[in-house]
Design a protein around this motif. Sequence first.
Motif, PDB file in Angstrom:
ATOM      1  N   PRO A  41       0.840  -1.198   0.000  1.00  0.00           N
ATOM      2  CA  PRO A  41       0.000   0.000   0.000  1.00  0.00           C
ATOM      3  C   PRO A  41       0.873   1.245   0.000  1.00  0.00           C
ATOM      4  N   SER A  42       0.299   2.374  -0.395  1.00  0.00           N
ATOM      5  CA  SER A  42       1.060   3.624  -0.423  1.00  0.00           C
ATOM      6  C   SER A  42       1.484   3.988   0.991  1.00  0.00           C
ATOM      7  N   PRO A  43       2.651   4.658   1.129  1.00  0.00           N
ATOM      8  CA  PRO A  43       3.160   4.989   2.468  1.00  0.00           C
ATOM      9  C   PRO A  43       2.187   5.804   3.300  1.00  0.00           C
ATOM     10  N   ALA A  44       1.299   6.562   2.649  1.00  0.00           N
ATOM     11  CA  ALA A  44       0.379   7.427   3.379  1.00  0.00           C
ATOM     12  C   ALA A  44      -0.780   6.650   3.995  1.00  0.00           C
ATOM     13  N   ARG A  45      -1.001   5.410   3.530  1.00  0.00           N
ATOM     14  CA  ARG A  45      -2.135   4.631   4.018  1.00  0.00           C
ATOM     15  C   ARG A  45      -1.676   3.576   5.022  1.00  0.00           C
ATOM     16  N   ARG A  46      -2.462   3.409   6.086  1.00  0.00           N
ATOM     17  CA  ARG A  46      -2.147   2.420   7.111  1.00  0.00           C
ATOM     18  C   ARG A  46      -2.343   1.010   6.556  1.00  0.00           C
ATOM     19  N   VAL A  47      -1.395   0.133   6.824  1.00  0.00           N
ATOM     20  CA  VAL A  47      -1.515  -1.264   6.405  1.00  0.00           C
ATOM     21  C   VAL A  47      -2.580  -1.941   7.244  1.00  0.00           C
ATOM     22  N   THR A  48      -3.488  -2.671   6.591  1.00  0.00           N
ATOM     23  CA  THR A  48      -4.587  -3.338   7.283  1.00  0.00           C
ATOM     24  C   THR A  48      -4.453  -4.848   7.176  1.00  0.00           C
ATOM     25  N   THR A  49      -5.303  -5.549   7.896  1.00  0.00           N
ATOM     26  CA  THR A  49      -5.298  -7.011   7.802  1.00  0.00           C
ATOM     27  C   THR A  49      -5.734  -7.472   6.414  1.00  0.00           C
ATOM     28  N   HIS A  50      -6.518  -6.664   5.714  1.00  0.00           N
ATOM     29  CA  HIS A  50      -6.901  -7.020   4.341  1.00  0.00           C
ATOM     30  C   HIS A  50      -5.677  -7.006   3.433  1.00  0.00           C
ATOM     31  N   ASP A  51      -4.775  -6.052   3.627  1.00  0.00           N
ATOM     32  CA  ASP A  51      -3.534  -6.014   2.850  1.00  0.00           C
ATOM     33  C   ASP A  51      -2.678  -7.237   3.122  1.00  0.00           C
ATOM     34  N   VAL A  52      -2.583  -7.611   4.393  1.00  0.00           N
ATOM     35  CA  VAL A  52      -1.797  -8.785   4.774  1.00  0.00           C
ATOM     36  C   VAL A  52      -2.417 -10.042   4.172  1.00  0.00           C
ATOM     37  N   ALA A  53      -3.759 -10.125   4.208  1.00  0.00           N
ATOM     38  CA  ALA A  53      -4.442 -11.292   3.647  1.00  0.00           C
ATOM     39  C   ALA A  53      -4.164 -11.436   2.158  1.00  0.00           C
ATOM     40  N   ARG A  54      -4.205 -10.322   1.405  1.00  0.00           N
ATOM     41  CA  ARG A  54      -3.912 -10.382  -0.026  1.00  0.00           C
ATOM     42  C   ARG A  54      -2.478 -10.817  -0.274  1.00  0.00           C
ATOM     43  N   ARG A  55      -1.535 -10.286   0.510  1.00  0.00           N
ATOM     44  CA  ARG A  55      -0.129 -10.649   0.323  1.00  0.00           C
ATOM     45  C   ARG A  55       0.101 -12.131   0.650  1.00  0.00           C
ATOM     46  N   ALA A  56      -0.558 -12.634   1.700  1.00  0.00           N
ATOM     47  CA  ALA A  56      -0.346 -14.016   2.122  1.00  0.00           C
ATOM     48  C   ALA A  56      -1.212 -15.013   1.359  1.00  0.00           C
ATOM     49  N   GLY A  57      -2.223 -14.515   0.630  1.00  0.00           N
ATOM     50  CA  GLY A  57      -3.107 -15.414  -0.111  1.00  0.00           C
ATOM     51  C   GLY A  57      -4.052 -16.189   0.786  1.00  0.00           C
ATOM     52  N   VAL A  58      -4.508 -15.527   1.862  1.00  0.00           N
ATOM     53  CA  VAL A  58      -5.448 -16.175   2.782  1.00  0.00           C
ATOM     54  C   VAL A  58      -6.589 -15.209   3.046  1.00  0.00           C
ATOM     55  N   SER A  59      -7.560 -15.657   3.832  1.00  0.00           N
ATOM     56  CA  SER A  59      -8.676 -14.782   4.155  1.00  0.00           C
ATOM     57  C   SER A  59      -8.302 -13.788   5.242  1.00  0.00           C
ATOM     58  N   GLN A  60      -9.071 -12.701   5.316  1.00  0.00           N
ATOM     59  CA  GLN A  60      -8.828 -11.711   6.363  1.00  0.00           C
ATOM     60  C   GLN A  60      -9.076 -12.306   7.745  1.00  0.00           C
ATOM     61  N   ALA A  61     -10.040 -13.235   7.839  1.00  0.00           N
ATOM     62  CA  ALA A  61     -10.344 -13.886   9.109  1.00  0.00           C
ATOM     63  C   ALA A  61      -9.152 -14.696   9.607  1.00  0.00           C
ATOM     64  N   ARG A  97       0.385 -20.038   9.106  1.00  0.00           N
ATOM     65  CA  ARG A  97       0.737 -19.062  10.144  1.00  0.00           C
ATOM     66  C   ARG A  97       2.043 -18.347   9.778  1.00  0.00           C
ATOM     67  N   GLU A  98       3.018 -19.116   9.298  1.00  0.00           N
ATOM     68  CA  GLU A  98       4.304 -18.527   8.916  1.00  0.00           C
ATOM     69  C   GLU A  98       4.142 -17.574   7.738  1.00  0.00           C
ATOM     70  N   ARG A  99       3.269 -17.956   6.790  1.00  0.00           N
ATOM     71  CA  ARG A  99       3.041 -17.103   5.618  1.00  0.00           C
ATOM     72  C   ARG A  99       2.411 -15.766   6.022  1.00  0.00           C
ATOM     73  N   VAL A 100       1.486 -15.823   6.963  1.00  0.00           N
ATOM     74  CA  VAL A 100       0.821 -14.608   7.422  1.00  0.00           C
ATOM     75  C   VAL A 100       1.815 -13.697   8.150  1.00  0.00           C
ATOM     76  N   VAL A 101       2.605 -14.285   9.035  1.00  0.00           N
ATOM     77  CA  VAL A 101       3.580 -13.499   9.796  1.00  0.00           C
ATOM     78  C   VAL A 101       4.602 -12.870   8.860  1.00  0.00           C
ATOM     79  N   LEU A 102       5.034 -13.622   7.860  1.00  0.00           N
ATOM     80  CA  LEU A 102       5.997 -13.100   6.894  1.00  0.00           C
ATOM     81  C   LEU A 102       5.408 -11.938   6.107  1.00  0.00           C
ATOM     82  N   ALA A 103       4.160 -12.089   5.655  1.00  0.00           N
ATOM     83  CA  ALA A 103       3.504 -11.014   4.902  1.00  0.00           C
ATOM     84  C   ALA A 103       3.337  -9.765   5.750  1.00  0.00           C
TER      85      ALA A 103
END
Length: 345
Positions: free
Chosen positions: A6-26, A45-51
């Motif tokens: 995401p752009s530096p001006a926007r806060r990273v959310t769990t939705h961003d992490v989910a897209r990067r890790a290829g999993v659901s937001q839940a 779990r490792e994929r989510v933490v890495l993302a």
Amino acid sequence: MTTPPPSPARRVTTHDVARRAGVSQATVSLVLGGNPRARVSAVTRERVVLAAGELGYRPNMLARGLVQRKSYALGVMVPDLSNPFFLDVVTGVQRVAAEAGYAVLPGDVRETNAARHLDALRARQVDGLILDGFGALALPESALADLKVVLVDEPSERWPGVASDALGAGRLAAEHLVGLGHTRLAFAGPATDVHGFRMRERGFFQVLQAQGLGLSSARLRRVAPDVAGGLQAMKALLALGPTERPTAVFCANDLVAAGALKACLTAGVSVPGEMSIVGCDDVELARVLTPELTTIRVPARELGARAARLLLKQLEDESWVPRPAKPLPVKLVARGTTAGPGNRE
């Protein structure tokens, strides 16, 4: 295809992490929320933490708190934040709390009435409270009835706590001075019901009694546990006659010892040539005095860290029952303010 950050001006959310890790937001919420019962494979779990790490994700504690009905804040009440010992206790609390995602709200009950400070912490809806003996004695049990509480250096049948070997601290001080050959000793500290101070004094007196050494009322100086108290105590001791004046003093903490040392230097009394001084706590001040202060090292930061771990355990598991723990060990640190009595005894 890699998900762009995401752009530096926007806060990273769990939705961003989910897209990067290829999993659901839940799934991301389960993993990053630290839920130990979450049914998530180790690989996921490792994929989510890495993302999360790659994106620089920081949890929104306010949002999490609203969902979980928690403030993710811990209150700490100590008697004097100008005393380095209590600053170290708070530092230990903060280190453990920060790792668990909690903020720490410290308060000085010397500057603010204990009940008023507790009201302020309640207004901020802290999840739990850490307090030392001064705070525990200043508040009725009813004031703490609905809070998760951990006590530092103050035993209780109601709340869990952590403690240092205060009795051993007093014994070590006495054994050191008696071992150097002193027979006219003094004690300087507060008249208080605070457990830590009482046990330091008791341990000191136990050794003197075992050695058949008396301590007259003139050499028992009741003073505030601060530099001014140490000055007052040592001035009174130096004013005693030659057969009563001590050659060594155990001070209830390092601030009292610093005041006692100052009084000796002002009066032209050599330390340790004419007067030996032992403090207690081993705060940083002990190493910058001249001469450097002999003292008993008390692990203040570890006291704070253990208190925080106890409190977090209570918050994580309502059914958890703490087991009694041994007091944290203390250690004599012999420096430049103690020596044998020479020709004065």
